[in-house]
Design an enzyme around this catalytic site. Structure first.
Site, PDB file in Angstrom:
ATOM      1  N   LYS A   1       4.788 -10.986  -3.021  1.00 34.53           N
ATOM      2  CA  LYS A   1       5.510 -10.291  -4.243  1.00 34.53           C
ATOM      3  C   LYS A   1       6.531 -11.061  -4.530  1.00 34.53           C
ATOM      4  CE  LYS A   1       4.345  -5.769  -2.253  1.00 34.53           C
ATOM      5  NZ  LYS A   1       4.296  -4.604  -3.293  1.00 34.53           N
TER       6      LYS A   1
ATOM      7  N   ARG B   1      -7.762  -7.059  -9.497  1.00 35.53           N
ATOM      8  CA  ARG B   1      -9.164  -6.563  -9.057  1.00 35.53           C
ATOM      9  C   ARG B   1      -9.230  -5.392 -10.129  1.00 35.53           C
ATOM     10  NH1 ARG B   1      -7.035  -2.175  -6.985  1.00 35.53           N
ATOM     11  NH2 ARG B   1      -5.279  -2.390  -5.432  1.00 35.53           N
TER      12      ARG B   1
HETATM   13  P1  ADP Z   1       3.191  -1.546  -2.108  1.00 33.82           P
HETATM   14  O1  ADP Z   1       2.363  -2.849  -2.499  1.00 33.82           O
HETATM   15  O2  ADP Z   1       3.226  -1.678  -0.759  1.00 33.82           O
HETATM   16  O3  ADP Z   1       2.276  -0.482  -2.456  1.00 33.82           O
HETATM   17  P2  ADP Z   1       4.831  -1.474  -4.498  1.00 33.82           P
HETATM   18  O4  ADP Z   1       5.866  -2.679  -4.607  1.00 33.82           O
HETATM   19  O5  ADP Z   1       3.592  -1.466  -5.415  1.00 33.82           O
HETATM   20  O6  ADP Z   1       4.537  -1.815  -2.854  1.00 33.82           O
HETATM   21  O7  ADP Z   1       5.604  -0.152  -4.444  1.00 33.82           O
HETATM   22  C1  ADP Z   1       4.760   0.954  -4.097  1.00 33.82           C
HETATM   23  C2  ADP Z   1       5.769   2.348  -4.532  1.00 33.82           C
HETATM   24  O8  ADP Z   1       7.073   2.116  -3.826  1.00 33.82           O
HETATM   25  C3  ADP Z   1       6.086   2.231  -5.860  1.00 33.82           C
HETATM   26  O9  ADP Z   1       4.886   2.991  -6.634  1.00 33.82           O
HETATM   27  C4  ADP Z   1       7.117   3.331  -5.726  1.00 33.82           C
HETATM   28  O10 ADP Z   1       6.727   4.782  -5.665  1.00 33.82           O
HETATM   29  C5  ADP Z   1       8.214   2.785  -4.745  1.00 33.82           C
HETATM   30  N1  ADP Z   1       9.020   1.801  -5.211  1.00 33.82           N
HETATM   31  C6  ADP Z   1       8.573   0.370  -5.109  1.00 33.82           C
HETATM   32  N2  ADP Z   1       9.713  -0.479  -5.746  1.00 33.82           N
HETATM   33  C7  ADP Z   1      10.875   0.644  -6.109  1.00 33.82           C
HETATM   34  C8  ADP Z   1      12.015   0.613  -6.684  1.00 33.82           C
HETATM   35  N3  ADP Z   1      12.672  -0.768  -6.837  1.00 33.82           N
HETATM   36  N4  ADP Z   1      12.765   1.637  -6.688  1.00 33.82           N
HETATM   37  C9  ADP Z   1      12.158   2.770  -6.386  1.00 33.82           C
HETATM   38  N5  ADP Z   1      10.944   2.936  -5.921  1.00 33.82           N
HETATM   39  C10 ADP Z   1      10.235   1.744  -5.558  1.00 33.82           C
END
Ligand code: ADP
Length: 447
Positions: free
Chosen positions: A116, A291
């Site tokens: 990430k 993907r």
């Molecule tokens: P993962 O790969 O663990 O799913 P993500 O970065 O895609 O992690 O984030 C998953 C979820 O976490 C997002 O869809 C959102 O709901 C929440 N999230 C992630 N980053 C933030 C942020 N900066 N502020 C608020 N919620 C967040």
């Protein structure tokens, strides 16, 4: 074009890929665990190979067995579907070394987007807006406090290797920050064997909006609009729609063009999704998935473009079948992920489906690998099917969805169909008025 594609997956997505390959006149090979010998994709494939016992690590994640299955059957390409080996850079390199084509992006792009911190750095470099936060990993608390004060509380501590919402901790004030850092590091170390964490601004009420892109690997790329996947439970998407009820045409084209230009510059090949949080008119990159995604059919519904055909074309060196100017967005589509779970408690409900009847009619698509008499094995995810409905506009789409849900019959096990019947009648959902917390709040306050 390929002669024979091996599908390294199971369930509805294996069937989805098989259908695309058949349409293109390509032979198909299904692989399956002993638990999946009766699966629909195994029945419909031209050939099938059993690759091991039920546990995923011994079958669907077993690279040696999959290689052996390619060798035995003479397959020349592998489609990984989603999950399992689909974002495993090593797997794609191993296939390459054996003169087999991985239907997906190059290993280096999978690797960059799998980390990430690297992904965010790359996105920023390519002109994609990102969530304000630390430049890379934070290693000491003093530095963390300085950064958090700069971006403003609340902040979110996230794991670089994170996935499935793990290794994520909110710090509301400076007093919480040391604990949040320590907890996120511990969780990430235990779950991923990598305790690198970074800090970003915590957005209070965002929507989850993601952009579908396709690159040809030669510096050309298109976007196919966005999907709104804000209705989530425990960070798992439940309901997805295209277009997003929150965006207008200008916003759609603007973020789409930013994304297509970025992946063109990267030389990206195949399908990908750039995920954003969207709040107060601004987009904030969170991650890129390299993907095909579960919710890709809503994009297919509004564009008429078969994403798996495009993936196969690009991987075989044929390029994309459409230019950006030829992409038209028509109407509205919604997907419901129907799981074998109790609709209230979400407890998994494996077992025999005694009766399975899917809805039909104009604008209704069901992607599912199950059938009447099918026994859902307890070893894998609980998705039993996806209902995708298309209408000329969102109102028509919702009316059609309500009707289709009424026709859908799943007997013998619990399913989440009742949840969708509730949601389709909810006023906030009808108005498209929801953020990423809406569904959790709704479920907590129900009854
Ligand atoms: P993962 O790969 O663990 O799913 P993500 O970065 O895609 O992690 O984030 C998953 C979820 O976490 C997002 O869809 C959102 O709901 C929440 N999230 C992630 N980053 C933030 C942020 N900066 N502020 C608020 N919620 C967040």
């Amino acid at each position: 074009m390929f002669h024979k594609i091996l599908i390294a997956n199971r369930g509805e997505i294996a069937l989805r890929v098989l259908r695309a390959a058949k349409e293109l006149g390509i032979q198909t090979v299904a692989v399956h665990s002993t638990a999946d010998a009766d699966a629909m994709h195994v029945r419909l494939a031209d050939e099938s190979v059993c690759i091991g016992p039920p546990a995923s690590r011994d079958s669907y994640l077993n690279i040696h067995q999959i290689l052996a299955a390619c060798e035995i059957t003479g397959a020349d390409a592998v489609h990984p579907g989603y999950g399992f080996l689909s974002e495993n850079a090593k797997f794609s390199e191993i296939l390459d070394a054996h003169n087999l084509t991985f239907i997906g992006p190059r290993a280096e792009h999978i690797r960059v987007m799998g980390d990430k911190i690297e992904a965010k750095r790359t996105a920023k470099r390519l002109g994609i807006p990102v969530v304000p936060g630390s430049e890379g990993a934070v290693t000491d608390d003093v530095e963390a406090k300085r950064i958090a004060a700069e971006i403003g509380y609340p902040v979110l501590v996230k794991a670089s290797a994170g996935g499935g919402g793990r290794g994520m901790k909110v710090a509301k004030t400076e007093a919480d920050l040391s604990d949040a850092l320590a907890n996120a590091r511990n969780e990430a170390g235990a779950a991923f064997g990598d305790d690198a964490v970074y800090i970003e601004k915590y957005l209070a009420k965002p929507r989850h909006i993601e952009v579908q892109i396709m690159g040809d690997g030669k510096g050309n790329a298109i976007h196919l609009g966005e999907r709104d996947c804000s209705l989530q439970r425990r960070h798992q998407k439940v309901w997805e729609e295209a277009n997003s009820p929150a965006l207008n045409v200008e916003q759609r084209m603007k973020i789409g063009e930013i994304c297509s230009r970025a992946v063109a510059d990267l030389g990206y090949s195949g399908a990908g999704t750039i995920e954003f949080l969207y709040e107060d008119g601004e987009f904030y990159f969170i991650e890129m998935n390299t993907r095909l995604q579960v919710e890709h059919p809503v994009t297919e519904a509004i564009t008429g473009i078969d994403l798996v055909h495009e993936q196969i074309r690009v991987a075989s060196g044929g390029g994309l079948s459409v230019t950006q100017d030829e992409v038209r967005f028509q109407g509205h589509a919604i997907e419901c992920r129907i799981n074998a779970e109790d609709a209230r408690t979400f407890v998994p409900s494996p077992g025999v489906i005694t009766h399975f009847h899917t809805p039909g009619g104009l604008g209704v698509r069901v992607d599912s690998g199950v059938y009447s008499g099918y026994k859902i094995p307890p070893y894998y995810d609980s998705l039993i099917g996806k209902l995708i409905v298309h209408g000329r506009n969102r109102v028509e789409c919702m009316m059609r969805l309500r009707r289709a849900l009424d026709e859908f019959v799943v007997d013998g096990i619990n399913s989440t169909l009742p949840l969708f019947r509730d949601l389709v009648g909810n006023v906030d959902v009808a108005n498209g008025d929801y953020d990423i917390h809406w569904l959790e709040n709704y479920l907590a306050n129900k009854d």
